[in-house]
Design an enzyme around this catalytic site. Sequence first.
Site, short mmCIF file in Angstrom:
data_model
loop_
_atom_site.label_atom_id
_atom_site.label_comp_id
_atom_site.label_asym_id
_atom_site.label_seq_id
_atom_site.Cartn_x
_atom_site.Cartn_y
_atom_site.Cartn_z
N PRO A 158 0.72 -0.96 0.06
CA PRO A 158 -0.01 -0.17 -0.12
C PRO A 158 0.85 1.19 -0.02
CG PRO A 158 -1.09 -1.75 1.52
CD PRO A 158 0.40 -2.11 0.95
N GLN A 166 -8.12 8.33 -47.30
CA GLN A 166 -6.58 8.70 -46.62
C GLN A 166 -6.57 8.68 -45.17
OE1 GLN A 166 -4.69 12.10 -48.52
NE2 GLN A 166 -2.94 11.02 -49.20
N GLN A 196 -11.56 4.65 -33.46
CA GLN A 196 -11.89 5.79 -34.27
C GLN A 196 -12.59 5.20 -35.57
OE1 GLN A 196 -12.56 8.55 -32.88
NE2 GLN A 196 -13.07 9.80 -34.56
N GLU A 247 4.54 -3.94 -13.80
CA GLU A 247 6.11 -4.24 -13.86
C GLU A 247 6.97 -3.06 -14.11
OE1 GLU A 247 6.92 -7.18 -13.41
OE2 GLU A 247 5.28 -8.54 -13.92
N THR A 290 6.28 1.47 -13.86
CA THR A 290 5.46 2.62 -14.63
C THR A 290 6.22 3.08 -15.82
OG1 THR A 290 6.38 4.40 -13.19
CG2 THR A 290 4.13 3.34 -12.70
C1 LIG Z 1 -2.30 -4.98 -13.98
C2 LIG Z 1 -1.34 -4.68 -12.98
C3 LIG Z 1 -0.59 -5.83 -12.50
C4 LIG Z 1 0.22 -5.58 -11.35
N1 LIG Z 1 0.97 -6.82 -10.85
C5 LIG Z 1 1.88 -6.67 -9.82
C6 LIG Z 1 2.51 -7.90 -9.39
O1 LIG Z 1 2.53 -9.08 -9.96
N2 LIG Z 1 3.38 -7.61 -8.26
C7 LIG Z 1 3.62 -6.42 -7.77
O2 LIG Z 1 4.43 -6.33 -6.89
N3 LIG Z 1 2.99 -5.53 -8.27
C8 LIG Z 1 2.13 -5.69 -9.30
N4 LIG Z 1 1.54 -4.13 -9.61
C9 LIG Z 1 1.86 -3.08 -8.94
C10 LIG Z 1 2.63 -2.31 -9.68
O3 LIG Z 1 3.84 -2.70 -9.94
C11 LIG Z 1 2.51 -0.60 -9.15
O4 LIG Z 1 1.19 -0.37 -9.46
C12 LIG Z 1 3.58 0.23 -9.81
O5 LIG Z 1 4.85 -0.56 -9.55
C13 LIG Z 1 3.37 1.64 -9.30
O6 LIG Z 1 3.26 1.57 -8.11
P1 LIG Z 1 2.06 2.55 -7.32
O7 LIG Z 1 0.84 2.11 -7.91
O8 LIG Z 1 2.21 2.28 -5.82
O9 LIG Z 1 2.49 4.07 -7.83
P2 LIG Z 1 3.67 5.05 -7.33
O10 LIG Z 1 4.86 4.14 -6.99
O11 LIG Z 1 2.86 5.60 -6.03
O12 LIG Z 1 3.60 6.12 -8.56
C14 LIG Z 1 2.50 7.02 -8.69
C15 LIG Z 1 3.33 7.97 -9.85
O13 LIG Z 1 4.19 8.69 -9.70
C16 LIG Z 1 5.34 8.20 -10.55
N5 LIG Z 1 6.75 7.62 -9.87
C17 LIG Z 1 6.85 7.48 -8.66
N6 LIG Z 1 8.44 7.09 -8.69
C18 LIG Z 1 8.98 7.63 -9.79
C19 LIG Z 1 10.24 7.71 -10.13
N7 LIG Z 1 11.09 7.48 -9.41
N8 LIG Z 1 10.50 8.33 -11.25
C20 LIG Z 1 9.46 8.87 -12.20
N9 LIG Z 1 8.05 8.75 -11.70
C21 LIG Z 1 7.88 8.10 -10.58
C22 LIG Z 1 4.76 6.85 -11.24
O14 LIG Z 1 5.17 6.86 -12.23
C23 LIG Z 1 3.23 7.11 -10.94
O15 LIG Z 1 2.81 7.95 -12.12
C24 LIG Z 1 0.33 -4.37 -10.65
C25 LIG Z 1 -0.13 -3.50 -11.15
C26 LIG Z 1 -0.91 -3.36 -12.28
C27 LIG Z 1 -1.85 -2.18 -12.73
#
Ligand SMILES: Cc1cc2nc3c(=O)[nH]c(=O)nc-3n(C[C@H](O)[C@H](O)[C@H](O)COP(=O)(O)OP(=O)(O)OC[C@H]3O[C@@H](n4cnc5c(N)ncnc54)[C@H](O)[C@@H]3O)c2cc1C
Length: 374
Positions: A124, A271, A328, A355, A357
Amino acid sequence: MVDLTAAQLMLHQMVREFSEKEIRPNDMAIDQQRFFVNGIYQKLIDNGFLGLMLPEQYGGAGFDAIATAQTIYDLAVGNASVAVTLEGHYKTLDQLLKYGQPSLLERYLPSANQRIFAFSMTEPSGGSDHSTLGSTAVRQGENWVLNGNKIMITNGGLAEVYCVLVKTAPEEFSVFLIDQNMPGFKFGKRENFLGLTGTPIAEIFMENIVVPADHLLGKVGQGHEIGDSAHADARILMGAVAAGIIEHELEIAVAYAYQRKSGQFRLTELQAIQRKLADIALAKETTTLLYQEAAALKQQRRPYAEVAAMAKTHGSRQAVRAGDDALQILAGYGYSLDYPVEHLIRDARALEIAEGTVEKMRGEITKLEVATRI
Ligand SMILES: Cc1cc2nc3c(=O)[nH]c(=O)nc-3n(C[C@H](O)[C@H](O)[C@H](O)COP(=O)(O)OP(=O)(O)OC[C@H]3O[C@@H](n4cnc5c(N)ncnc54)[C@H](O)[C@@H]3O)c2cc1C
């Protein structure tokens, strides 16, 4: 397109046929019912998909990185959720093969062609920055005791075995293997995600789970390295998922544009529509080249993390954009929940987050470029 060996080509044809016969006809139902309908999961097991890249000594088929990525692509052409379930499984097996102790592998890997494995890092507190993780493993004699909460885990609830990244000291991270039958292992809620709705993605809880010392992957403190390695392997496969989604989008867009007429013209003769169709085809080709290049580098034991990140960064955006172009072209029908294009966009959107962002990956690509050039 890489040249496939005879064995890779045979596998490709077999998987494509399976995808067309067993998966594609269920594509809409999988999305709408949020479930692998019509026994698809059992068919994946029965047809040997779970053990595809598992070495033969553990009862698998021992296919290489190129064949594995090609398989994920062929399945994604049928339905992306099915492909992502195997992506999560394969990347976890890859880490066990790289870092698992022989006694652990002997106990667990022979079952990996019958049951799903998953890799859990996110909590979380955040997925991009692992330093905030709260889950812990504490040494107790010969054993380790694990506590904590992981969320958004691909295959959560479906998988029976989980690799988890936890803290073993304030600034030290390590990876352990746990399984659902261990006392203290609990499943939490399934995520209510926008896309990839067939793939179960869920949370798990660890409450005083006791594991023997050989459940540690690699060494104490090697957690970040193993997490990065899992991401690199996964990103090749996510590039393949993106290419598969784009192929599906292209197929729908071309078929519709060819049969639909506006006045005396087919849409394929206009086109403005040609530009969109060409862009989708271009997206498919560039994404395919990138994931195949990353898989080939991995197979040749050359550095592949950067190209893998490129395959996922480029492919995920292209799959969303190509889906938008396809929508579209189909216009009103494209916007309808009764047609598949909208769910392809929702599926593709997940690839920009799971995997790693795209923002974080761009940071990693830049770091690697700077390291090799400055
Ligand atoms: C379909 C799906 C499958 C998933 N499967 C797995 C899984 O199997 N195992 C697992 O462990 N997790 C899994 N996840 C979780 C996923 O890895 C996380 O959602 C992701 O790593 C981002 O973490 P967060 O959602 O907490 O966002 P945050 O880390 O809080 O990021 C929020 C925003 O800030 C940006 N940000 C944060 N840090 C940086 C940085 N250093 N540089 C640039 N931008 C940054 C992010 O790009 C994003 O836009 C899954 C998520 C999805 C959607």
